[in-house]
Design a protein around this motif. Structure first.
Motif, short mmCIF file in Angstrom:
data_model
loop_
_atom_site.label_atom_id
_atom_site.label_comp_id
_atom_site.label_asym_id
_atom_site.label_seq_id
_atom_site.Cartn_x
_atom_site.Cartn_y
_atom_site.Cartn_z
N UNK A 102 87.22 -99.62 -1.81
CA UNK A 102 86.88 -100.25 -3.09
C UNK A 102 85.38 -100.25 -3.38
N UNK A 103 84.60 -99.60 -2.54
CA UNK A 103 83.16 -99.61 -2.69
C UNK A 103 82.71 -98.60 -3.73
N UNK A 104 81.73 -98.96 -4.54
CA UNK A 104 81.06 -98.02 -5.44
C UNK A 104 79.55 -98.18 -5.23
N UNK A 105 78.81 -97.17 -5.58
CA UNK A 105 77.36 -97.20 -5.35
C UNK A 105 76.67 -98.32 -6.14
N UNK A 106 77.27 -98.78 -7.24
CA UNK A 106 76.69 -99.89 -8.00
C UNK A 106 76.58 -101.17 -7.17
N UNK A 107 77.41 -101.30 -6.15
CA UNK A 107 77.39 -102.50 -5.32
C UNK A 107 76.16 -102.56 -4.41
N UNK A 108 75.51 -101.42 -4.21
CA UNK A 108 74.35 -101.37 -3.33
C UNK A 108 73.23 -102.31 -3.78
N UNK A 109 73.14 -102.59 -5.07
CA UNK A 109 72.08 -103.49 -5.55
C UNK A 109 72.35 -104.95 -5.16
#
Length: 143
Positions: A102-109
């Motif tokens: 369920x991870x997307x790169x937007x979560x990195x912030x």
């Protein structure tokens, strides 16, 4: 009141990223907070949200897993918005493989070390009842 299939409602919900998650506090009050679908906006009756273990939403869910979600699309004076209310049950997931799915790169912030960030949890909300409003149409979806 009309009845529509969940797939029809999901089409109307396509693109709605932010939901309002409502939980029951320790004192029995209702707490609300915005949550992001993290770009995973294809609705099938289950929603996923990342949070930190120490967040009040997590402790609320541990005490009482019955939650509500509210979704709304943009509605202007000349357009019909879509409003969806979900009553469901939340589950807390602490499995790194589930995080990865369920991870997307937007979560990195929000989570500095990605799925390896200490203290993250995935909140899974499974719908039990879905009610919708679109213009003058009001209805419920059987789950």
């Amino acid at each position: 009141m009309s009845k529509r299939a969940l797939a029809e409602i999901a089409k109307d919900m396509a693109g709605i990223d932010i939901a309002i998650l409502s939980t029951h506090t320790e004192s029995g009050e209702i707490a609300n907070r915005p949550m992001s679908n993290n770009g995973d906006v294809t609705y099938d009756g289950t929603s996923y949200y990342f949070s930190y273990e120490q967040a009040r939403a997590v402790s609320d869910i541990q005490r009482n897993p019955k939650v509500a979600l509210g979704f709304s699309s943009e509605a202007g004076l000349l357009s019909k918005g879509t409003y969806v209310a979900v009553e469901g049950e939340a589950q807390l997931i602490r499995d790194k493989d589930a995080f990865k799915r369920h991870w997307t790169s937007d979560l990195d912030k929000w989570f500095d070390n990605g799925v390896d960030t200490a203290g993250i949890v995935l909140i899974k909300v499974t719908a039990k009842r879905v009610t919708y409003w679109k213009g003058s149409e009001v209805g419920e979806v059987e789950i």
